[in-house]
Design an enzyme around this catalytic site. Structure first.
Site, PDB file in Angstrom:
ATOM      1  N   GLY A 239       0.941  -1.128  -0.025  1.00  0.00           N
ATOM      2  CA  GLY A 239      -0.105  -0.027  -0.019  1.00  0.00           C
ATOM      3  C   GLY A 239       0.925   1.406   0.014  1.00  0.00           C
ATOM      4  O   GLY A 239       0.186   2.381  -0.092  1.00  0.00           O
ATOM      5  N   ARG A 276       3.434  -1.404  -6.084  1.00  0.00           N
ATOM      6  CA  ARG A 276       3.194  -0.263  -6.479  1.00  0.00           C
ATOM      7  C   ARG A 276       4.839   0.422  -6.459  1.00  0.00           C
ATOM      8  O   ARG A 276       5.356   0.773  -7.348  1.00  0.00           O
ATOM      9  CB  ARG A 276       2.438   0.776  -6.193  1.00  0.00           C
ATOM     10  CG  ARG A 276       2.307   1.936  -7.048  1.00  0.00           C
ATOM     11  CD  ARG A 276       1.170   3.027  -6.509  1.00  0.00           C
ATOM     12  NE  ARG A 276      -0.104   2.379  -6.002  1.00  0.00           N
ATOM     13  CZ  ARG A 276      -1.035   2.523  -6.821  1.00  0.00           C
ATOM     14  NH1 ARG A 276      -1.144   3.004  -7.990  1.00  0.00           N
ATOM     15  NH2 ARG A 276      -2.283   1.909  -6.312  1.00  0.00           N
ATOM     16  N   TYR A 316      -9.555   5.490 -12.357  1.00  0.00           N
ATOM     17  CA  TYR A 316      -9.455   6.038 -10.998  1.00  0.00           C
ATOM     18  C   TYR A 316      -9.114   7.806 -11.375  1.00  0.00           C
ATOM     19  O   TYR A 316      -8.799   8.326 -10.480  1.00  0.00           O
ATOM     20  CB  TYR A 316      -8.392   5.820 -10.330  1.00  0.00           C
ATOM     21  CG  TYR A 316      -8.186   4.267 -10.357  1.00  0.00           C
ATOM     22  CD1 TYR A 316      -9.108   3.205  -9.437  1.00  0.00           C
ATOM     23  CD2 TYR A 316      -6.887   3.554 -11.103  1.00  0.00           C
ATOM     24  CE1 TYR A 316      -8.973   1.977  -9.695  1.00  0.00           C
ATOM     25  CE2 TYR A 316      -7.018   2.341 -10.890  1.00  0.00           C
ATOM     26  CZ  TYR A 316      -7.724   1.507 -10.284  1.00  0.00           C
ATOM     27  OH  TYR A 316      -7.515  -0.026 -10.079  1.00  0.00           O
ATOM     28  N   CYS A 342     -13.342   3.484 -28.834  1.00  0.00           N
ATOM     29  CA  CYS A 342     -14.557   4.408 -28.809  1.00  0.00           C
ATOM     30  C   CYS A 342     -15.184   4.646 -27.356  1.00  0.00           C
ATOM     31  O   CYS A 342     -16.312   3.887 -27.318  1.00  0.00           O
ATOM     32  CB  CYS A 342     -15.403   3.710 -29.738  1.00  0.00           C
ATOM     33  SG  CYS A 342     -14.477   3.577 -31.397  1.00  0.00           S
ATOM     34  N   GLU A 343     -14.648   5.178 -26.453  1.00  0.00           N
ATOM     35  CA  GLU A 343     -15.345   5.759 -25.213  1.00  0.00           C
ATOM     36  C   GLU A 343     -14.774   7.093 -24.880  1.00  0.00           C
ATOM     37  O   GLU A 343     -13.486   7.323 -25.049  1.00  0.00           O
ATOM     38  CB  GLU A 343     -14.633   4.920 -24.275  1.00  0.00           C
ATOM     39  CG  GLU A 343     -14.865   3.202 -24.602  1.00  0.00           C
ATOM     40  CD  GLU A 343     -16.104   2.627 -23.461  1.00  0.00           C
ATOM     41  OE1 GLU A 343     -16.553   3.561 -22.671  1.00  0.00           O
ATOM     42  OE2 GLU A 343     -16.404   1.455 -23.573  1.00  0.00           O
TER      43      GLU A 343
HETATM   44  N1  LLP Z   1      -1.656  -6.888  -0.699  1.00  0.00           N
HETATM   45  C1  LLP Z   1      -2.810  -6.993  -1.025  1.00  0.00           C
HETATM   46  C2  LLP Z   1      -3.563  -8.012  -0.277  1.00  0.00           C
HETATM   47  C3  LLP Z   1      -3.482  -6.167  -1.965  1.00  0.00           C
HETATM   48  O1  LLP Z   1      -4.413  -6.386  -2.356  1.00  0.00           O
HETATM   49  C4  LLP Z   1      -2.595  -5.340  -2.618  1.00  0.00           C
HETATM   50  C5  LLP Z   1      -3.252  -4.516  -3.862  1.00  0.00           C
HETATM   51  C6  LLP Z   1      -1.188  -5.075  -2.484  1.00  0.00           C
HETATM   52  C7  LLP Z   1      -0.786  -6.133  -1.418  1.00  0.00           C
HETATM   53  C8  LLP Z   1      -0.292  -4.193  -3.100  1.00  0.00           C
HETATM   54  O2  LLP Z   1      -0.588  -3.039  -2.813  1.00  0.00           O
HETATM   55  P1  LLP Z   1       0.566  -1.681  -3.438  1.00  0.00           P
HETATM   56  O3  LLP Z   1       1.864  -1.974  -2.460  1.00  0.00           O
HETATM   57  O4  LLP Z   1       0.821  -2.051  -4.718  1.00  0.00           O
HETATM   58  O5  LLP Z   1      -0.302  -0.643  -3.155  1.00  0.00           O
HETATM   59  N2  LLP Z   1      -5.202  -1.173  -9.764  1.00  0.00           N
HETATM   60  C9  LLP Z   1      -5.147  -0.116  -8.559  1.00  0.00           C
HETATM   61  C10 LLP Z   1      -4.647  -0.506  -7.224  1.00  0.00           C
HETATM   62  C11 LLP Z   1      -5.047  -1.789  -6.811  1.00  0.00           C
HETATM   63  C12 LLP Z   1      -4.464  -2.639  -5.445  1.00  0.00           C
HETATM   64  C13 LLP Z   1      -4.814  -3.935  -5.033  1.00  0.00           C
HETATM   65  N3  LLP Z   1      -4.385  -4.451  -4.209  1.00  0.00           N
HETATM   66  C14 LLP Z   1      -4.386   0.958  -9.094  1.00  0.00           C
HETATM   67  O6  LLP Z   1      -3.955   1.023 -10.249  1.00  0.00           O
HETATM   68  O7  LLP Z   1      -3.947   2.022  -8.543  1.00  0.00           O
END
Ligand code: LLP
Length: 420
Positions: A239, A276, A316, A342-343
């Site tokens: 996160g 991320r 988002y 096409c959106e």
């Molecule tokens: N662990 C779990 C259980 C998760 O659901 C996620 C992300 C992570 C770790 C990794 O999170 P990060 O470190 O990447 O923030 N598609 C969205 C983000 C969806 C995140 C889903 N879960 C975007 O493009 O911002």
């Protein structure tokens, strides 16, 4: 921090001009920097060096097996959410003993696959899932190591679609159900309680929600310990945010300091699931300007990448910097950068100040390494882009551009409808 920089007005990835990669592989093209990924992983992982820990890279952020293999070389584990991600992680050389399995909807087949591979930990998200896990473990006579994912009801203050730790979100088990479920698990000797888990959301830009959630996990850990459970792991999920525009997320060191403070004195091993922060700024999407046009209200820059290649702005309203691959002296205009789909939602930027471009110019959409290609689709029957990994002055094609044959490879015309 990343290794996409200009030399004499031309954008490079590490030692290679983007232009050269485009000449070889065309556009749209995902380009990743191996050095950036390595550096991010090392900085993140070493921030926790004072305690026993395992950094399980969150495969969903970018699951290309070339990138997973690079991270496996660095000693990364994996956080997976499907049988497909497990398959990829194993193929890429990540040892199952470094893999944790999260997700609200694991199927019995996926659970069986992961049990047979002897993964480190199942992060279980409901009472019924725990029961199913126990039944399958009993049938296979394989003990199932698990942690319950608690829903700490903490607001991560991020985009609502990517916040996961609020009671209204589908994730995890409400706090008050956590202890009863561990007690219930005692009835099945094939269920092995090994930890406790939470993940509250993505793209967090302050540490306080992490700290709040971890305090609640600590409390649960203490209660469970006093009940005789020996929980070796605390998994705090992923996160940590990155700068896309002018956000100032905590540095890994600040993040770790805050977390280690809460964990002080606990004889546990920490599991982290960053996605991320490892790959986000290590990738760009390179696209070519097809056309420009203006009406009385707006300028449009139409590029050859679309929302099917990078959906974050459409989904988002996410901000991604857009910069020219060859930087020329040009006046700035205000324009929408849009794709061919096409959106009306098919845009990369709206009312963005950008240097005037011409047909054929190349643009780089920055910070596209996480949740970029992995969320792509074939919508509008568009071929998904190629992916290239640059390492110093070397480059590797880690996914070929799709072909028209790929597009219909799994489809069939029933004999009944054949006219030719
Ligand atoms: N662990 C779990 C259980 C998760 O659901 C996620 C992300 C992570 C770790 C990794 O999170 P990060 O470190 O990447 O923030 N598609 C969205 C983000 C969806 C995140 C889903 N879960 C975007 O493009 O911002």
């Amino acid at each position: 921090m990343h290794y996409f920089v200009y030399h004499s007005g031309e954008l490079y990835c590490e030692s290679l001009p983007i232009r050269v990669l485009v000449e070889k592989f065309g556009t749209p093209l995902y380009v990743y920097s191996a050095k950036t990924i390595r550096r991010h992983f090392r900085v993140f992982d070493s921030a926790f060096s004072e305690i026993d820990h395992l950094t399980c890279y969150s495969v969903k952020a970018n699951s290309n097996i070339g990138i997973l293999a690079l991270l496996a070389q660095e000693g990364a584990g994996a956080d997976i959410v499907s049988g497909g991600e497990l398959y990829r992680a194993i193929k890429a050389g990540i040892p199952p003993k470094k893999i944790v399995f999260s997700g609200v909807g694991k199927t019995p087949e996926e659970i069986e696959f992961a049990l047979k591979e002897r993964i480190l930990l199942f992060n279980v998200e409901s009472g019924q899932e725990l029961e199913t896990l126990g039944e399958i473990a009993k049938r296979l006579k394989i003990r199932a190591p698990f942690a319950l994912r608690a829903n700490p009801d903490v607001d991560p203050k991020t985009h609502p679609y990517i916040s996961t730790g609020l009671r209204k979100n589908k994730f995890g088990v409400p706090e008050e159900e956590v202890i009863p479920l561990y007690l219930k698990a005692k009835e099945n000797p094939y269920l092995e309680p090994l930890g406790i888990d939470a993940h509250i959301g993505s793209q967090l830009t302050t540490v306080s929600p992490f700290v709040d959630a971890l305090k609640r996990l600590r409390k649960l850990w203490e209660e469970l310990t006093s009940l005789g459970f020996e929980l070796r792991y605390i998994d705090i999920g992923g996160g940590l945010g990155i700068p896309y525009e002018n956000e100032e997320p905590p540095l890994p060191d600040d993040y770790s300091k805050a977390i280690l403070e809460v964990l002080k004195g606990l004889p546990v091993s920490l599991i982290l699931e960053p996605g991320r922060v490892i790959v986000g700024n290590a990738g760009i999407l390179v696209t070519k300007v097809l056309y420009t046009k203006s009406n009385r209200e707006k300028n449009f820059i139409i590029v050859d990448a679309g929302m099917n290649d990078l959906i974050r702005p459409a989904l988002y309203q996410a901000y991604h910097k857009i910069i020219p691959v060859v930087d020329r002296e040009e006046e700035e205009i205000v324009a929408d950068v849009v794709g061919p789909v096409c959106e009306s939602g098919d845009f990369f930027a709206r009312d963005r100040k950008i240097k005037r471009v011409r047909q054929g110019d190349l643009l780089a959409i920055m910070s596209a390494g996480a949740y970029g290609f992995v969320m792509s689709s074939n919508y509008n029957s568009r071929l998904r882009p190629a992916e290239v990994l640059v390492d110093g002055d070397q480059f590797f094609l880690i996914r070929k551009r799709e072909t028209l044959d790929d597009l219909i490879r799994l489809e069939e015309i029933p004999e009944f409808y054949r006219t030719q």
